[in-house]
Write an enzyme that holds these catalytic residues in place. Sequence first.
Site: not given
Length: 85
Positions: A40-42
């Site tokens: 997951f990215d932000s």
Amino acid sequence: MSTQTTEALAQRMFELISANHDVPIEQISMNSQFVADFGFDSLEKVEFVMTVEEEFDIAVPDEVADTIITVQDAVHLIQKSIIAK
């Protein structure tokens, strides 16, 4: 919803992660990390928190959302939020 068990919440969380992020459900555990294990990215993390808020009818403040690292963290947050209702 207030009578959800940890097991039932965890199972629903696994289903949400699998459905929304193409992660095979067998690869998800309570110790799985959203960034390290699922990549997951932000933005994906924010979107997932929004999905959880909608699914469980809870509100997660940004400063609390930032502390969610593992699936277990998310499940505990949901439990506390449901109890606080």
